[in-house]
Motif scaffolding. Sequence first.
Motif, PDB file in Angstrom:
ATOM      1  N   PRO A 183       0.833  -1.206   0.000  1.00 31.44           N
ATOM      2  CA  PRO A 183       0.000   0.000   0.000  1.00 31.44           C
ATOM      3  C   PRO A 183       0.865   1.252   0.000  1.00 31.44           C
ATOM      4  O   PRO A 183       1.957   1.266   0.580  1.00 31.44           O
ATOM      5  N   LEU A 184       0.393   2.305  -0.653  1.00 26.03           N
ATOM      6  CA  LEU A 184       1.149   3.546  -0.704  1.00 26.03           C
ATOM      7  C   LEU A 184       1.307   4.121   0.701  1.00 26.03           C
ATOM      8  O   LEU A 184       0.352   4.161   1.479  1.00 26.03           O
ATOM      9  N   ASP A 185       2.505   4.573   1.020  1.00 21.81           N
ATOM     10  CA  ASP A 185       2.775   5.154   2.332  1.00 21.81           C
ATOM     11  C   ASP A 185       2.925   6.662   2.166  1.00 21.81           C
ATOM     12  O   ASP A 185       4.019   7.203   2.184  1.00 21.81           O
ATOM     13  N   VAL A 186       1.803   7.322   1.969  1.00 27.57           N
ATOM     14  CA  VAL A 186       1.790   8.766   1.754  1.00 27.57           C
ATOM     15  C   VAL A 186       0.912   9.404   2.823  1.00 27.57           C
ATOM     16  O   VAL A 186      -0.273   9.072   2.926  1.00 27.57           O
ATOM     17  N   PRO A 187       1.476  10.291   3.661  1.00 30.31           N
ATOM     18  CA  PRO A 187       0.658  10.949   4.682  1.00 30.31           C
ATOM     19  C   PRO A 187      -0.319  11.933   4.059  1.00 30.31           C
ATOM     20  O   PRO A 187       0.083  12.854   3.367  1.00 30.31           O
ATOM     21  N   LEU A 188      -1.602  11.723   4.283  1.00 30.02           N
ATOM     22  CA  LEU A 188      -2.618  12.579   3.694  1.00 30.02           C
ATOM     23  C   LEU A 188      -3.474  13.203   4.794  1.00 30.02           C
ATOM     24  O   LEU A 188      -3.742  12.576   5.818  1.00 30.02           O
ATOM     25  N   ALA A 189      -3.901  14.426   4.558  1.00 25.99           N
ATOM     26  CA  ALA A 189      -4.806  15.091   5.484  1.00 25.99           C
ATOM     27  C   ALA A 189      -6.236  14.649   5.189  1.00 25.99           C
ATOM     28  O   ALA A 189      -6.481  13.837   4.312  1.00 25.99           O
ATOM     29  N   GLY A 190      -7.182  15.221   5.913  1.00 23.50           N
ATOM     30  CA  GLY A 190      -8.577  14.908   5.615  1.00 23.50           C
ATOM     31  C   GLY A 190      -9.130  13.810   6.481  1.00 23.50           C
ATOM     32  O   GLY A 190      -8.604  13.467   7.531  1.00 23.50           O
ATOM     33  N   VAL A 191     -10.206  13.213   6.008  1.00 21.56           N
ATOM     34  CA  VAL A 191     -10.947  12.202   6.762  1.00 21.56           C
ATOM     35  C   VAL A 191     -10.663  10.827   6.161  1.00 21.56           C
ATOM     36  O   VAL A 191     -10.626  10.690   4.937  1.00 21.56           O
ATOM     37  N   PRO A 192     -10.445   9.798   7.007  1.00 16.95           N
ATOM     38  CA  PRO A 192     -10.185   8.457   6.458  1.00 16.95           C
ATOM     39  C   PRO A 192     -11.270   8.011   5.488  1.00 16.95           C
ATOM     40  O   PRO A 192     -12.432   8.400   5.613  1.00 16.95           O
ATOM     41  N   VAL A 252       0.904  11.444  -4.105  1.00 12.52           N
ATOM     42  CA  VAL A 252       0.269  10.183  -4.490  1.00 12.52           C
ATOM     43  C   VAL A 252       0.743   9.756  -5.876  1.00 12.52           C
ATOM     44  O   VAL A 252       1.066   8.590  -6.114  1.00 12.52           O
ATOM     45  N   ALA A 253       0.809  10.714  -6.794  1.00 14.17           N
ATOM     46  CA  ALA A 253       1.273  10.406  -8.153  1.00 14.17           C
ATOM     47  C   ALA A 253       2.706   9.878  -8.128  1.00 14.17           C
ATOM     48  O   ALA A 253       3.045   8.916  -8.827  1.00 14.17           O
ATOM     49  N   LYS A 254       3.554  10.507  -7.319  1.00 15.48           N
ATOM     50  CA  LYS A 254       4.949  10.066  -7.212  1.00 15.48           C
ATOM     51  C   LYS A 254       5.038   8.666  -6.624  1.00 15.48           C
ATOM     52  O   LYS A 254       5.848   7.843  -7.059  1.00 15.48           O
ATOM     53  N   ALA A 255       4.194   8.390  -5.626  1.00 18.70           N
ATOM     54  CA  ALA A 255       4.228   7.085  -4.978  1.00 18.70           C
ATOM     55  C   ALA A 255       3.781   5.976  -5.930  1.00 18.70           C
ATOM     56  O   ALA A 255       4.352   4.878  -5.935  1.00 18.70           O
ATOM     57  N   ILE A 256       2.769   6.252  -6.733  1.00 17.31           N
ATOM     58  CA  ILE A 256       2.332   5.247  -7.712  1.00 17.31           C
ATOM     59  C   ILE A 256       3.432   5.020  -8.745  1.00 17.31           C
ATOM     60  O   ILE A 256       3.755   3.883  -9.100  1.00 17.31           O
ATOM     61  N   ASP A 279      -5.452  -0.083  -1.475  1.00 12.02           N
ATOM     62  CA  ASP A 279      -4.003   0.095  -1.439  1.00 12.02           C
ATOM     63  C   ASP A 279      -3.583   1.541  -1.686  1.00 12.02           C
ATOM     64  O   ASP A 279      -2.469   1.937  -1.346  1.00 12.02           O
ATOM     65  N   LEU A 280      -4.462   2.333  -2.290  1.00 14.96           N
ATOM     66  CA  LEU A 280      -4.135   3.740  -2.506  1.00 14.96           C
ATOM     67  C   LEU A 280      -4.186   4.533  -1.200  1.00 14.96           C
ATOM     68  O   LEU A 280      -3.608   5.617  -1.105  1.00 14.96           O
ATOM     69  N   LYS A 281      -4.898   4.006  -0.206  1.00 18.86           N
ATOM     70  CA  LYS A 281      -4.962   4.621   1.128  1.00 18.86           C
ATOM     71  C   LYS A 281      -5.331   6.106   1.053  1.00 18.86           C
ATOM     72  O   LYS A 281      -4.747   6.946   1.740  1.00 18.86           O
ATOM     73  N   LEU A 282      -6.291   6.429   0.222  1.00 19.97           N
ATOM     74  CA  LEU A 282      -6.707   7.824   0.077  1.00 19.97           C
ATOM     75  C   LEU A 282      -7.610   8.235   1.238  1.00 19.97           C
ATOM     76  O   LEU A 282      -8.115   7.397   1.988  1.00 19.97           O
ATOM     77  N   ARG A 283      -7.812   9.545   1.383  1.00 17.92           N
ATOM     78  CA  ARG A 283      -8.669  10.102   2.419  1.00 17.92           C
ATOM     79  C   ARG A 283      -9.609  11.108   1.778  1.00 17.92           C
ATOM     80  O   ARG A 283      -9.280  11.711   0.760  1.00 17.92           O
ATOM     81  N   TRP A 284     -10.796  11.237   2.392  1.00  8.83           N
ATOM     82  CA  TRP A 284     -11.699  12.262   1.896  1.00  8.83           C
ATOM     83  C   TRP A 284     -11.040  13.629   2.096  1.00  8.83           C
ATOM     84  O   TRP A 284     -10.547  13.918   3.190  1.00  8.83           O
ATOM     85  N   PRO A 285     -10.977  14.464   1.063  1.00 10.94           N
ATOM     86  CA  PRO A 285     -10.322  15.772   1.203  1.00 10.94           C
ATOM     87  C   PRO A 285     -10.957  16.600   2.316  1.00 10.94           C
ATOM     88  O   PRO A 285     -12.182  16.621   2.476  1.00 10.94           O
ATOM     89  N   ALA A 286     -10.107  17.264   3.093  1.00 12.64           N
ATOM     90  CA  ALA A 286     -10.609  18.110   4.175  1.00 12.64           C
ATOM     91  C   ALA A 286     -11.274  19.351   3.595  1.00 12.64           C
ATOM     92  O   ALA A 286     -10.873  19.862   2.542  1.00 12.64           O
ATOM     93  N   ALA A 287     -12.286  19.842   4.297  1.00 12.18           N
ATOM     94  CA  ALA A 287     -12.982  21.058   3.854  1.00 12.18           C
ATOM     95  C   ALA A 287     -12.046  22.254   3.950  1.00 12.18           C
ATOM     96  O   ALA A 287     -11.298  22.394   4.924  1.00 12.18           O
ATOM     97  N   ASP A 288     -12.057  23.115   2.932  1.00 11.66           N
ATOM     98  CA  ASP A 288     -11.228  24.325   2.948  1.00 11.66           C
ATOM     99  C   ASP A 288     -12.098  25.559   3.206  1.00 11.66           C
ATOM    100  O   ASP A 288     -11.791  26.656   2.751  1.00 11.66           O
ATOM    101  N   TYR A 289     -13.203  25.361   3.921  1.00  9.53           N
ATOM    102  CA  TYR A 289     -14.114  26.456   4.249  1.00  9.53           C
ATOM    103  C   TYR A 289     -14.586  26.266   5.694  1.00  9.53           C
ATOM    104  O   TYR A 289     -14.384  25.204   6.309  1.00  9.53           O
ATOM    105  N   ASP A 290     -15.197  27.295   6.250  1.00 12.47           N
ATOM    106  CA  ASP A 290     -15.726  27.266   7.609  1.00 12.47           C
ATOM    107  C   ASP A 290     -17.087  26.570   7.591  1.00 12.47           C
ATOM    108  O   ASP A 290     -18.083  27.139   7.130  1.00 12.47           O
ATOM    109  N   MET A 291     -17.130  25.330   8.090  1.00 14.93           N
ATOM    110  CA  MET A 291     -18.366  24.546   7.992  1.00 14.93           C
ATOM    111  C   MET A 291     -19.503  25.159   8.789  1.00 14.93           C
ATOM    112  O   MET A 291     -20.658  25.155   8.347  1.00 14.93           O
TER     113      MET A 291
END
Length: 352
Positions: A10-19, A99-103, A330-342
């Motif tokens: 699995p890709l070992d890329v630290p990502l922000a956001g929600v699992p 992510v692109a670099k890791a793939i 294996d891509l271990k992606l995360r839902w992108p974090a909101a960039d606005y005031d919820m």
Amino acid sequence: MPQDDQNLAPLDVPLAGVPGPKGAKKTPFDGDPRSLWRVSQFASPFSLSDAPTRKKVGFKGKKDDGEDALAERAEMLADLQELMWAHVVSAPEAEQREVAKAIAARVPRRSPQEKTRREELFSPEVETALSNLARGPRVLLILQGMDAAGKGGVVKQVVSSMDPMGVEVAGFGAPTAEEKREHYLERVIRNLPRPGHVGVFDRSHYEDVLVPTITGTEGPEELERRTEALVLFERELVRQGFVIIKVMLHVSPEEQLDRLVSRLDREEKHWKYDPSDAGSRAQFSLYQSVYAYLVEATDADHAPWHVIGADRKWYSRLAVQELLIAAFSDLKLRWPAADYDMEAERKRLLES
């Protein structure tokens, strides 16, 4: 077998956001679906006679259990597909680059020797088309198999559970007169999925190696050249962000005969039968031999071949579904974090 396999992890890329979606690690199979059907487990030289067509490898349940699992896991597959699309659309650019670099790191860097060999095997048009591909994660599912092996059923029952807006299905039959004047990979590149999408090839670039060999229009030397070209082609796709899953749906001659005859017996299936099917059956052993050579020669951790017994349609569909889920996971992606005031946005909506 290829010597550059890297024990894909699995890709070992630290990502922000929600699992991403939970439950992807659960599987209805006993064993890792990434290895249950891998051609690399068989002795070399590989023979399709060594691979079962009816055995339920890794699955202890009955047909009803398999169909229930297929329905239950469909939602998981759809969520994972949406997660990949969300990443491409909304993830921070820095994370997308990582992510692109890791793939891309899943395959060896292009060496001077590879560059020279590509110049011999590819055309300038192919190189230009490859260089123009947008980088970003996408999944390419390649389905191969004899007539009536169940490729269409996989598309209908498995792929259809994903958002059709994010799925691009293509098939490759006999090339047109115009396509014959091109390099055989050009039409394939035109049908590749875009970043964030799932591409499905119901027959693929392997047809342009398989068929000329079966018909005798190309000899052993060209078979080796085209096989090497496919290896280099798939390496380049991974460098651009492709996650490649290759599936050989392995049907027995007895089961294939039953399915073909049923197409003649049922009015609504007549359109699926082609008189050439009988001719292909007469060369069943030759097809099996060439398929075995191609599958073994082009298997790699970054573009693995899975030989799945297809005499039980429900089983082969469940297996392909689980391969897709594993590849997304294996891509271990995360839902992108909101960039606005919820809270501010919630207030605005309630006041509107």
